[in-house]
Motif scaffolding. Structure first.
Motif, PDB file in Angstrom:
ATOM      1  N   CYS A 172     -20.146  49.476  79.337  1.00 43.87           N
ATOM      2  CA  CYS A 172     -20.309  50.746  78.486  1.00 43.87           C
ATOM      3  C   CYS A 172     -19.015  51.629  78.703  1.00 43.87           C
ATOM      4  O   CYS A 172     -18.537  51.730  80.023  1.00 43.87           O
TER       5      CYS A 172
ATOM      6  N   PHE B  15     -21.980  52.952  68.227  1.00 45.56           N
ATOM      7  CA  PHE B  15     -23.125  52.955  67.369  1.00 45.56           C
ATOM      8  C   PHE B  15     -23.398  54.340  66.998  1.00 45.56           C
ATOM      9  O   PHE B  15     -24.711  54.626  67.093  1.00 45.56           O
TER      10      PHE B  15
ATOM     11  N   LYS C 234     -19.134  53.098  73.371  1.00 47.48           N
ATOM     12  CA  LYS C 234     -18.981  51.974  72.992  1.00 47.48           C
ATOM     13  C   LYS C 234     -19.686  50.789  73.767  1.00 47.48           C
ATOM     14  O   LYS C 234     -19.457  51.026  75.229  1.00 47.48           O
TER      15      LYS C 234
ATOM     16  N   SER D 105     -26.647  55.181  78.650  1.00 50.20           N
ATOM     17  CA  SER D 105     -25.839  53.827  77.837  1.00 50.20           C
ATOM     18  C   SER D 105     -25.324  52.993  79.011  1.00 50.20           C
ATOM     19  O   SER D 105     -25.509  51.767  78.681  1.00 50.20           O
TER      20      SER D 105
ATOM     21  N   GLN E 190     -28.032  48.258  72.364  1.00 51.12           N
ATOM     22  CA  GLN E 190     -27.717  49.488  71.754  1.00 51.12           C
ATOM     23  C   GLN E 190     -29.232  50.040  71.066  1.00 51.12           C
ATOM     24  O   GLN E 190     -29.463  51.455  70.996  1.00 51.12           O
TER      25      GLN E 190
ATOM     26  N   LYS F  76     -26.464  44.262  70.809  1.00 54.55           N
ATOM     27  CA  LYS F  76     -27.425  44.815  69.748  1.00 54.55           C
ATOM     28  C   LYS F  76     -28.805  45.277  70.357  1.00 54.55           C
ATOM     29  O   LYS F  76     -29.261  46.286  70.031  1.00 54.55           O
TER      30      LYS F  76
END
Length: 203
Positions: free
Chosen positions: A71, A45, A80, A60, A92, A89
């Motif tokens: 993560c 992202f 990622k 993250s 993120q 989603k």
């Protein structure tokens, strides 16, 4: 602070509550053939980890873990998130909110220190690490007092675990030099990190 920043500061707990409700609803469907089958995704992202901004990876990782995701950093240094699509989603979006707040608030600190003719080397890092520690602490408090709902979020789906293990990822390594002269910046970050995951409403 802008309205958008205030919304970001108060959104995490509500998002987790809604996601937990989603998981409960899915788990209560008796006919397994009718259960929603979400795709497992590995999504980049646009956030990189170069070793100098370790706070990005830690933020993250903490948020991903608390939304039932993994993560990791690939060879291309992109952070990622791996998990069920809905959870990825949401995680993120909150990570990006957090990064945006850290960058804006630390930029204010940098300008203030420069006006005072002070060194700013390591200042952003210390504020960021403080913020991440505050987010982690708040998650721990949420998990303690909302055990049932939060446990649904934290527990990773068995297919997600299997997919992650197949990647054979290694733990991210980076230099962890600390800057004790920025204790005030760290403490400010810690306080604001706790606010980031405070109870609130989606608007």
């Amino acid at each position: 602070e802008s309205n958008n920043e205030n919304e970001a500061l108060s959104s995490m707990a509500k998002a987790r509550e809604l996601m937990a409700k989603y998981k409960i609803e899915i788990s209560e469907v008796k006919d397994s053939a009718n259960k929603a089958k979400e795709n497992i995704i590995k999504d980049n992202f646009g956030v990189t980890h170069d070793g100098r901004q370790i706070w990005k990876y830690r933020l993250s990782s903490i948020i991903a873990d608390n939304f039932g995701c993994y993560c990791y950093v690939n060879f291309d240094k992109n952070i990622k998130i791996l998990g069920k699509e809905t959870e990825v989603k949401v995680a993120q979006q909150l990570i990006l909110f957090g990064i945006n707040i850290i960058e804006k608030e630390s930029d204010k600190l940098v300008k203030e220190y420069r006006r005072q003719k002070k060194s700013v080397r390591g200042l952003v890092k210390e504020y960021g690490l403080g913020f991440v520690a505050g987010v982690k602490k708040k998650f721990e408090e949420q998990n303690k007092f909302n055990n049932h709902e939060c446990s649904l979020m934290i527990v990773k789906d068995k297919d997600v675990i299997k997919e992650f293990e197949s990647l054979h990822c290694k733990a991210s390594k980076s230099k962890n030099r600390r800057y004790s002269e920025y204790k005030d910046a760290y403490n400010k970050g810690y306080k604001e990190g706790q606010q980031f995951s405070a109870n609130g409403r989606l608007v």
